[in-house]
Design an enzyme around this catalytic site. Structure first.
Site, mmCIF file in Angstrom:
data_model
loop_
_atom_site.group_PDB
_atom_site.id
_atom_site.type_symbol
_atom_site.label_atom_id
_atom_site.label_comp_id
_atom_site.label_asym_id
_atom_site.label_seq_id
_atom_site.Cartn_x
_atom_site.Cartn_y
_atom_site.Cartn_z
ATOM 1 N N ASP A 97 30.953 41.414 35.160
ATOM 2 C CA ASP A 97 31.324 40.195 34.451
ATOM 3 C C ASP A 97 30.669 38.890 34.902
ATOM 4 O OD1 ASP A 97 32.940 42.293 33.777
ATOM 5 O OD2 ASP A 97 34.826 41.269 34.088
ATOM 6 N N GLU A 121 39.226 47.512 44.781
ATOM 7 C CA GLU A 121 38.342 47.373 43.618
ATOM 8 C C GLU A 121 36.921 47.074 44.119
ATOM 9 O OE1 GLU A 121 39.612 44.060 41.303
ATOM 10 O OE2 GLU A 121 38.326 44.533 39.576
ATOM 11 N N TRP A 178 40.276 50.972 30.346
ATOM 12 C CA TRP A 178 38.942 50.386 30.173
ATOM 13 C C TRP A 178 37.942 51.514 29.925
ATOM 14 C CZ3 TRP A 178 42.356 46.943 31.785
ATOM 15 C CH2 TRP A 178 42.106 45.582 31.594
ATOM 16 N N TYR A 235 34.048 38.891 43.669
ATOM 17 C CA TYR A 235 33.937 39.760 42.501
ATOM 18 C C TYR A 235 32.525 40.335 42.386
ATOM 19 C CZ TYR A 235 35.793 40.795 37.725
ATOM 20 O OH TYR A 235 36.246 41.375 36.567
HETATM 21 C C1 2M8 Z 1 36.666 43.997 35.255
HETATM 22 O O1 2M8 Z 1 36.625 43.368 33.976
HETATM 23 C C2 2M8 Z 1 37.786 42.901 33.272
HETATM 24 C C3 2M8 Z 1 37.315 42.454 31.896
HETATM 25 O O2 2M8 Z 1 36.760 43.530 31.194
HETATM 26 C C4 2M8 Z 1 38.504 41.756 33.939
HETATM 27 O O3 2M8 Z 1 38.004 41.169 34.907
HETATM 28 O O4 2M8 Z 1 39.594 41.420 33.471
HETATM 29 C C5 2M8 Z 1 35.236 44.527 35.531
HETATM 30 O O5 2M8 Z 1 35.065 44.902 36.863
HETATM 31 C C6 2M8 Z 1 34.930 45.714 34.605
HETATM 32 O O6 2M8 Z 1 33.698 46.292 34.929
HETATM 33 C C7 2M8 Z 1 36.028 46.765 34.709
HETATM 34 O O7 2M8 Z 1 35.778 47.768 33.745
HETATM 35 C C8 2M8 Z 1 37.423 46.169 34.501
HETATM 36 C C9 2M8 Z 1 38.555 47.164 34.810
HETATM 37 O O8 2M8 Z 1 38.368 47.760 36.072
HETATM 38 O O9 2M8 Z 1 37.616 45.027 35.349
#
Ligand code: 2M8
Length: 446
Positions: free
Chosen positions: A174, A409, A38, A365
């Site tokens: 998100d 997380e 990411w 979240y």
């Molecule tokens: C989360 O986002 C992804 C989509 O991009 C997901 O939920 O599948 C968010 O916390 C985002 O900020 C973060 O970059 C990603 C990976 O940690 O997860």
């Protein structure tokens, strides 16, 4: 307060998380939930890597840079071959837009990369990798500049200083309640069939967005893919068009950091351009502050109005403001009863949504939990502005939280329970940055 031996254990475990999440080409954002790279995770991860392996830190950013689109856009996901994440590469329909042989999503995330580059530069100062880092910065500078230019020219085409996003995923936060009104307007039509994977990895689906939220996320992906991710068309075609105040503050900070790099490389005109973008965005972020709450606001362009919901993004000026009065009032607010001083917190850390707000959800979240990566980011920026006391108090509280060695997380704010994925890479990375000695260089300031 964590002891020295507990800190050593945290650092050792954090390095181990990064090593085991390393596929050899990229570091997975999380071992199972997020088996790809990411964009903003990679930048924070590189900051953590730089505390013990500067070449690996550069390699992580380089893997991301290699996925940059011809437009300058850096995509929010660079896919590894690993299965098990939805939406997968095919869903994005980006073939022909992403570089040949590289599978990416079609949207972006906050531009923290130049902040990471400068931090790596600082960590390398006077050490064995300094020449490597300078060579890397010199060789890749134009790519980072074109990323910033794209954000400025395309996502801020009207010149407001605030960046437009077309999807909550572009904010990185998100399902934050800051987007509830904008999302309420998204009415999914016929969606290609899909099966979520996130709720099979995180057993308690209450910690993740709802199915209704996911349908909206996917509808926006369809809308954007249908116009080939052309921004000028997306503004009209997409149901979600928001000026993201937090991403704009990040952009302001990152432009200043890229300007500092430009100066060191002798690229004075580029530095001046970047300083101008930084100033304009910093001012624009301050101008969104709601006098009634003291928090900065997104602007929902479809509704034509500011969005005043008490989310951590409201502290965007803490990142970017040059106004001492704004900084002081934001710090007072942060220390107050709606945030760090809220009753019953396990640790005095910022929640993603104010715990005194109706929108707050302790386990869900971006709707309430504390996010270690954000805590570190706010603290780091505060220290750069001379607020060592605020930095130290957040550092102590965050290390106490991270002493569970889960590298969650996100965390439930009252119980301290780790939620979402464990062994999350960016959580491990910021733990390392909290614990590493401060580089002794004048490059740190500013
Ligand atoms: C989360 O986002 C992804 C989509 O991009 C997901 O939920 O599948 C968010 O916390 C985002 O900020 C973060 O970059 C990603 C990976 O940690 O997860």
């Amino acid at each position: 307060m964590t002891t020295r031996s507990s800190q050593d254990r945290i650092a050792e475990a954090a390095r181990e998380v990064l090593r085991t999440n390393d596929t050899g080409t990229l570091i997975k954002a999380a071992p199972h939930l997020y088996p790809h790279q990411w964009s903003w995770d990679a930048a924070f991860i590189s900051i953590g890597l730089a505390t013990f392996d500067i070449p690996r830190a550069l390699a992580e950013l380089e893997h991301l840079r290699a996925a940059q689109w011809a437009s300058g856009m850096i995509p929010h996901i660079v896919f590894s071959p690993a299965p098990g994440y939805f939406p997968d590469a095919a869903r994005w329909r980006t073939a022909g837009l992403s570089p040949p042989g590289v599978a990416t999503s079609g949207i972006c995330q906050p531009a923290v990369h130049a902040i990471a580059l400068r931090r790596i530069r600082q960590r390398a100062a006077g050490g064995p990798h300094e020449a490597t880092v300078l060579e890397y910065l010199s060789r890749t500078f134009d790519s980072w500049l074109s990323w910033h230019r794209w954000l400025h020219d395309v996502r801020c085409a009207e010149g407001s200083g605030l960046l437009t996003i077309h999807h909550g995923w572009e904010s990185g936060m998100d399902n934050s309640p800051r987007f509830d009104v904008a999302y309420a307007r998204v009415e999914p039509g016929a969606l290609e069939p899909f099966a979520r994977t996130d709720t099979t990895v995180v057993a308690d689906s209450g910690q993740r967005p709802t199915d209704q939220e996911y349908a909206r996320y996917l509808w926006l992906v369809q809308q954007l893919a249908d116009v080939g991710y052309r921004d000028a068309e997306a503004d009209a075609a997409c149901d979600f068009v928001v000026k993201d105040v937090f991403a704009s503050a990040v952009f302001a900070v990152a432009c200043d950091d890229l300007a500092a790099i430009a100066e060191e490389l002798g690229r004075e005109p580029d530095a001046q351009t970047l300083r101008g973008w930084a100033l304009a965005s910093a001012k624009a972020v301050d101008a969104t502050i709601d006098p009634a709450t003291g928090l900065a606001c997104d602007v929902d362009l479809r509704a034509g109005s500011k969005v005043s919901v008490p989310c951590v993004s409201g502290f965007a000026p803490l990142l970017s403001t040059r106004d001492a009065g704004v900084r002081a009032s934001q710090e007072r607010l942060l220390a107050g009863p709606d945030w760090l001083g809220a009753t019953g917190l396990a640790f005095r850390l910022p929640c993603s949504t104010s715990p005194t707000s109706d929108a707050f959800r302790a386990r869900q979240y971006w709707r309430g939990p504390t996010w270690p990566v954000l805590t570190w980011f706010l603290a780091f920026q505060s220290r750069r502005k001379g607020r060592v006391d605020l930095f130290e108090s957040l550092r102590a509280a965050s290390l106490s939280q991270l002493a569970d060695l889960q590298f969650g997380e996100y965390y439930e704010p009252f119980t301290g329970e780790p939620l979402g994925s464990s062994r999350q890479s960016w959580t491990a990375a910021v733990a390392l940055e909290w614990l590493a000695p401060e580089p002794r260089t004048r490059l740190i300031t500013g």
